[in-house]
Design an enzyme around this catalytic site. Structure first.
Site, PDB file in Angstrom:
ATOM      1  N   LYS A 116      46.046  88.267  69.909  1.00 46.63           N
ATOM      2  CA  LYS A 116      47.270  87.455  70.009  1.00 46.63           C
ATOM      3  C   LYS A 116      47.001  85.966  69.810  1.00 46.63           C
ATOM      4  O   LYS A 116      47.923  85.218  69.458  1.00 46.63           O
ATOM      5  CB  LYS A 116      47.971  87.704  71.344  1.00 46.63           C
ATOM      6  N   GLY A 165      53.225  93.882  76.631  1.00 44.25           N
ATOM      7  CA  GLY A 165      53.402  93.886  78.081  1.00 44.25           C
ATOM      8  C   GLY A 165      52.160  94.222  78.880  1.00 44.25           C
ATOM      9  O   GLY A 165      52.173  94.170  80.103  1.00 44.25           O
ATOM     10  N   GLU A 200      50.237  80.412  78.538  1.00 43.86           N
ATOM     11  CA  GLU A 200      51.501  80.011  77.915  1.00 43.86           C
ATOM     12  C   GLU A 200      52.455  79.547  78.999  1.00 43.86           C
ATOM     13  O   GLU A 200      52.444  80.078  80.109  1.00 43.86           O
ATOM     14  CB  GLU A 200      52.160  81.215  77.210  1.00 43.86           C
ATOM     15  N   HIS A 208      64.753  88.857  73.746  1.00 44.75           N
ATOM     16  CA  HIS A 208      63.689  89.338  72.869  1.00 44.75           C
ATOM     17  C   HIS A 208      64.293  89.665  71.506  1.00 44.75           C
ATOM     18  O   HIS A 208      65.021  90.650  71.370  1.00 44.75           O
ATOM     19  CB  HIS A 208      63.015  90.575  73.471  1.00 44.75           C
ATOM     20  N   LYS A 237      61.740  99.511  75.648  1.00 43.99           N
ATOM     21  CA  LYS A 237      63.078  99.167  75.180  1.00 43.99           C
ATOM     22  C   LYS A 237      64.030 100.328  75.459  1.00 43.99           C
ATOM     23  O   LYS A 237      63.633 101.489  75.374  1.00 43.99           O
ATOM     24  CB  LYS A 237      63.024  98.863  73.680  1.00 43.99           C
ATOM     25  N   GLU A 287      54.220  87.610  69.160  1.00 52.25           N
ATOM     26  CA  GLU A 287      53.331  88.639  68.631  1.00 52.25           C
ATOM     27  C   GLU A 287      53.872  89.161  67.310  1.00 52.25           C
ATOM     28  O   GLU A 287      55.047  88.971  67.010  1.00 52.25           O
ATOM     29  CB  GLU A 287      53.263  89.861  69.582  1.00 52.25           C
ATOM     30  N   ASN A 289      54.002  92.955  65.251  1.00 50.05           N
ATOM     31  CA  ASN A 289      53.651  94.366  65.207  1.00 50.05           C
ATOM     32  C   ASN A 289      53.408  94.756  63.752  1.00 50.05           C
ATOM     33  O   ASN A 289      54.269  94.552  62.907  1.00 50.05           O
ATOM     34  CB  ASN A 289      54.771  95.229  65.778  1.00 50.05           C
ATOM     35  N   ARG A 291      53.333  97.495  62.046  1.00 48.33           N
ATOM     36  CA  ARG A 291      53.689  98.898  61.809  1.00 48.33           C
ATOM     37  C   ARG A 291      55.203  99.057  61.773  1.00 48.33           C
ATOM     38  O   ARG A 291      55.945  98.118  62.064  1.00 48.33           O
ATOM     39  CB  ARG A 291      53.143  99.755  62.950  1.00 48.33           C
ATOM     40  N   VAL A 294      60.002 101.961  66.444  1.00 46.15           N
ATOM     41  CA  VAL A 294      60.981 102.965  66.877  1.00 46.15           C
ATOM     42  C   VAL A 294      62.406 102.536  66.489  1.00 46.15           C
ATOM     43  O   VAL A 294      63.214 103.335  66.040  1.00 46.15           O
ATOM     44  CB  VAL A 294      60.881 103.170  68.412  1.00 46.15           C
TER      45      VAL A 294
HETATM   46  C1  MV4 Z   1      56.320  86.052  77.825  1.00 44.74           C
HETATM   47  C2  MV4 Z   1      57.417  86.030  78.711  1.00 44.74           C
HETATM   48  C3  MV4 Z   1      57.821  84.806  79.206  1.00 44.74           C
HETATM   49  N1  MV4 Z   1      57.147  83.686  78.865  1.00 44.74           N
HETATM   50  N2  MV4 Z   1      55.701  84.896  77.511  1.00 44.74           N
HETATM   51  C4  MV4 Z   1      55.730  90.716  77.708  1.00 44.74           C
HETATM   52  C5  MV4 Z   1      55.189  91.603  76.675  1.00 44.74           C
HETATM   53  C6  MV4 Z   1      54.696  90.783  75.573  1.00 44.74           C
HETATM   54  N3  MV4 Z   1      55.255  91.304  74.353  1.00 44.74           N
HETATM   55  C7  MV4 Z   1      55.156  89.424  75.859  1.00 44.74           C
HETATM   56  N4  MV4 Z   1      55.856  89.458  77.089  1.00 44.74           N
HETATM   57  C8  MV4 Z   1      56.422  88.369  77.625  1.00 44.74           C
HETATM   58  N5  MV4 Z   1      55.867  87.184  77.286  1.00 44.74           N
HETATM   59  C9  MV4 Z   1      56.110  83.758  78.028  1.00 44.74           C
HETATM   60  N6  MV4 Z   1      55.452  82.627  77.706  1.00 44.74           N
HETATM   61  C10 MV4 Z   1      58.031  87.247  79.022  1.00 44.74           C
HETATM   62  C11 MV4 Z   1      57.521  88.408  78.498  1.00 44.74           C
HETATM   63  C12 MV4 Z   1      58.194  89.654  78.821  1.00 44.74           C
HETATM   64  C13 MV4 Z   1      58.863  90.403  77.840  1.00 44.74           C
HETATM   65  C14 MV4 Z   1      58.939  90.008  76.514  1.00 44.74           C
HETATM   66  C15 MV4 Z   1      59.591  90.761  75.582  1.00 44.74           C
HETATM   67  C16 MV4 Z   1      60.223  91.933  75.954  1.00 44.74           C
HETATM   68  C17 MV4 Z   1      60.170  92.339  77.244  1.00 44.74           C
HETATM   69  C18 MV4 Z   1      59.499  91.593  78.210  1.00 44.74           C
HETATM   70  C19 MV4 Z   1      59.470  92.007  79.543  1.00 44.74           C
HETATM   71  C20 MV4 Z   1      58.807  91.280  80.474  1.00 44.74           C
HETATM   72  C21 MV4 Z   1      58.161  90.095  80.121  1.00 44.74           C
END
Ligand code: MV4
Length: 446
Positions: A116, A165, A200, A208, A237, A287, A289, A291, A294
């Site tokens: 990442k 996550g 971060e 999201h 999701k 991030e 992905n 690929r 779903v």
């Molecule tokens: C974060 C965030 C808040 N602030 N980064 C969780 C999984 C990974 N894909 C990134 N994630 C998060 N990063 C910062 N700086 C909150 C989450 C997060 C989240 C992000 C996307 C979809 C669902 C989530 C559920 C919990 C936390």
């Protein structure tokens, strides 16, 4: 074009890939574990090979067994589906080294996005904005505290090899930083074999949003608009929709441009998704992905393109003939994931499906491998159906979804259908007043 593809996955996504192959006149090889011999796509494939016992680690994650199945059947390419080995650069490398085509990006792209920190560097290079943070940090470095102070609390500690996550934690005050970093480093080492971490700024209750892209070997990169995947529980999701509501059109167009530029810059090939947190009208890349996902279904419903067929074409060396201007948004689409799980505890509910009635009609698409009398295995994830609806606008898509859920019935196991119905009729959701914390904040679900 390929004459035969091996599908290295199971369940609804294996069936989805099988359908694309059939439409393209490509032969199909299914691989399956001992628990999966009765899956629909196994019965529908031209050939099927059992690759091991039920445990994923001995079957769907068993790289030598999968490559042997390719040798045995003379398949030319492997479609990894979603999950399992789809984002494993080592697998992609082995597939190529064995003389087969991996239907996905180069191992190098998977590796860069798998870390990442390097993913964020790549995104920043292409002009995308990231959440303010650090590069690689260590609990034992003297500069760490001052770096953290600059970012400002609360801070998120993330494992570079994590994602989706896994390997994340939050720190609210300075005194907790170093101990939490040590813990996260240890956990990351145990889970991913790397203790690389970064910091971060923590964003509170963002949405999201993700952007679907497709790029070929000729430097063409296309976007298929965005999806809002905010409705989730523990990083799973539950509801996804496209397009995302209440975001200025210029902001989105600017983002799409940067995503396709990033693809070109890294010579990305195949399907991919750029993931963002969205807050106060700003997108922050987190991030990528590498690929198919779903929820590709909702993008297919609004654009009317078959992303899996395009993905296969690209892997076969074809040039994308579609021009970006030809891809337009037709109304709105929404997807409800139906899981075999207890409606209140969310504990998986495997077992035999005694009755199964799926919805249909205009604007309704159901991706499911389930049939009357089939058995939902305890060994794999609980997703049993994806119900998607499309309409001229969000209101029509939601209306169709309500009827689709009402029409849908399943007996023999528990599902989350009731939760889906609650979300669909909830007023904040109706107004698209949502965030990643929607379920806990609005419905008190944890
Ligand atoms: C974060 C965030 C808040 N602030 N980064 C969780 C999984 C990974 N894909 C990134 N994630 C998060 N990063 C910062 N700086 C909150 C989450 C997060 C989240 C992000 C996307 C979809 C669902 C989530 C559920 C919990 C936390």
């Amino acid at each position: 074009m390929f004459s035969k593809i091996l599908i290295a996955n199971r369940g609804e996504i294996a069936l989805r890939v099988l359908k694309a192959c059939k439409e393209m006149g490509i032969g199909t090889v299914a691989i399956y574990s001992e628990a999966d011999k009765d899956l629909k796509h196994v019965k529908m494939a031209d050939e099927a090979i059992c690759i091991g016992p039920p445990e994923s680690s001995k079957s769907y994650l068993n790289i030598p067994a999968i490559i042997s199945a390719c040798e045995l059947t003379n398949a030319e390419a492997i479609h990894p589906g979603v999950g399992f080995l789809a984002e494993n650069d080592h697998f992609a490398e082995q597939v190529v080294a064995s003389g087969y085509t991996f239907i996905g990006p180069d191992p190098e792209s998977i590796r860069i996005m798998g870390n990442k920190i390097s993913a964020k560097e790549m995104a920043v290079d292409a002009g995308l904005q990231c959440v303010p943070g650090s590069g690689r940090v260590s609990a034992t470095n003297r500069e760490t505290l001052s770096k953290a102070k600059k970012i400002g609390y609360p801070i998120m500690i993330k494992a570079a090899a994590g994602g989706g996550g896994r390997g994340i934690s939050i720190v609210y005050e300075e005194s907790d930083l170093i101990p939490k970093m040590k813990l996260t480093q240890q956990e990351a080492l145990n889970s991913f074999g790397s203790d690389e971490i970064y910091l971060e700024k923590f964003l509170d209750s963002p949405r999201h949003i993700e952007v679907q892209v497709l790029a070929d070997n000729f430097g063409n990169a296309l976007h298929f608009y965005e999806r809002d995947c905010s409705i989730q529980r523990k990083n799973q999701k539950i509801v996804e929709e496209a397009p995302a509501l209440n975001i200025p059109e210029e902001k989105k167009q600017e983002l799409f441009k940067l995503c396709t530029e990033c693809c070109k810059k890294m010579k990305y090939k195949g399907a991919g998704t750029f993931e963002f947190l969205y807050k106060d009208e700003e997108f922050y890349f987190i991030e990528m992905n590498t690929r198919l996902q779903v929820e590709h279904t909702v993008s297919e419903m609004i654009t009317e393109y078959d992303l899996v067929k395009l993905q296969i074409g690209i892997a076969a060396g074809e040039e994308l003939e579609i021009k970006q201007e030809e891809i337009s948004v037709r109304g709105h689409a929404i997807q409800c994931r139906i899981n075999a799980e207890h409606p209140k505890t969310f504990i998986p509910s495997p077992g035999k499906i005694t009755e199964w009635g799926k919805p249909g009609g205009i604007g309704v698409r159901v991706d499911s491998h389930v049939y009357d009398g089939c058995i939902i295995s305890p060994y794999y994830d609980a997703l049993i159906a994806k119900i998607c609806t499309q309409g001229k606008d969000r209101e029509e898509a939601l209306c169709r979804m309500s009827f689709a859920l009402e029409e849908f019935f399943v007996e023999g196991i528990d599902t989350n259908k009731e939760l889906q119905e609650i979300i669909l009729s909830e007023e904040n959701f109706r107004k698209a007043n949502i965030s990643i914390n929607y379920l806990e904040k609005v419905l008190d679900i944890n």
